[in-house]
Design a protein around this motif. Structure first.
Motif, PDB file in Angstrom:
ATOM      1  N   ASP A  88       3.398 -32.576  41.216  1.00 42.51           N
ATOM      2  CA  ASP A  88       2.834 -33.928  41.222  1.00 42.51           C
ATOM      3  C   ASP A  88       1.324 -33.809  41.059  1.00 42.51           C
ATOM      4  OD1 ASP A  88       1.901 -36.493  41.689  1.00 42.51           O
ATOM      5  OD2 ASP A  88       3.089 -36.801  43.503  1.00 42.51           O
ATOM      6  N   SER A 137       3.442 -34.502  36.110  1.00 35.89           N
ATOM      7  CA  SER A 137       3.571 -33.085  36.463  1.00 35.89           C
ATOM      8  C   SER A 137       3.046 -32.261  35.300  1.00 35.89           C
ATOM      9  CB  SER A 137       5.013 -32.712  36.810  1.00 35.89           C
ATOM     10  OG  SER A 137       5.877 -32.922  35.713  1.00 35.89           O
ATOM     11  N   HIS A 163      -0.913 -35.930  40.957  1.00 35.43           N
ATOM     12  CA  HIS A 163      -1.698 -36.842  41.787  1.00 35.43           C
ATOM     13  C   HIS A 163      -1.964 -36.256  43.171  1.00 35.43           C
ATOM     14  CE1 HIS A 163      -1.129 -39.570  38.511  1.00 35.43           C
ATOM     15  NE2 HIS A 163       0.173 -39.398  38.594  1.00 35.43           N
ATOM     16  N   GLN A 164      -1.256 -35.186  43.509  1.00 35.88           N
ATOM     17  CA  GLN A 164      -1.487 -34.473  44.769  1.00 35.88           C
ATOM     18  C   GLN A 164      -2.381 -33.249  44.564  1.00 35.88           C
ATOM     19  OE1 GLN A 164      -0.323 -35.879  47.625  1.00 35.88           O
ATOM     20  NE2 GLN A 164       0.356 -37.465  46.220  1.00 35.88           N
TER      21      GLN A 164
END
Length: 154
Positions: A89, A105, A91-92
């Protein structure tokens, strides 16, 4: 559908045989990946520049970021750590550079010349979270090794 990395690698060997110029080999490699991998929205390359950044190379997909500093984003981190980055992810991922807001991803594999110096990265994005697996890591690292061996990197 499971990706047939053995077949993909064989295709890359065939298409690069007798050609050592990196640009057309990367262009054909990006096209092979674009047509072979499911659920991706970008497949391509960035090349290492002496000034300490990655420069956009041949790719398939939407327009992309042109320059990425070493150590920044997933691509720059792959260079800084000299290690494949498999990000479930983005965004992480601290410092992620969002070239395409649809990407969720990413997998980035460093490319090396015959002396082991990093000459660029293979970068693939997907709109799906968790798209890339350890099987993808292994298959794409083998794909990258074939490309490395085929090219004379300047």
């Amino acid at each position: 559908m499971k990706t047939k990395y053995d077949e993909l690698c064989l295709n890359l060997k065939g298409i690069t045989e007798g050609e050592s110029h990196a640009v057309p080999n990367m262009a054909n490699a990006a096209a092979l990946l674009w047509h072979a991998l499911e659920d991706i929205n970008w497949a391509g390359f960035y090349t290492m520049e002496a000034e300490g950044y990655l420069l956009l190379g041949p790719f398939q997909g939407k327009p992309a970021c042109i320059r990425i500093p070493v150590g920044k984003g997933v691509c720059g981190t792959a260079v800084a750590e000299n290690k494949t980055q498999l990000i479930k992810d983005v965004h992480q991922f601290a410092g992620h550079i969002a070239c395409d807001a649809a990407s969720n991803s990413e997998i980035v594999v460093p490319l090396h010349d015959a002396d082991g110096r990093i000459v660029g990265v293979l970068d693939i994005d997907s709109p799906s979270v968790g798209r890339f697996t350890e099987e993808d890591r292994t298959g794409l690292e083998e794909f990258a090794r074939i490309l490395e061996a085929a090219c004379e990197w300047n």
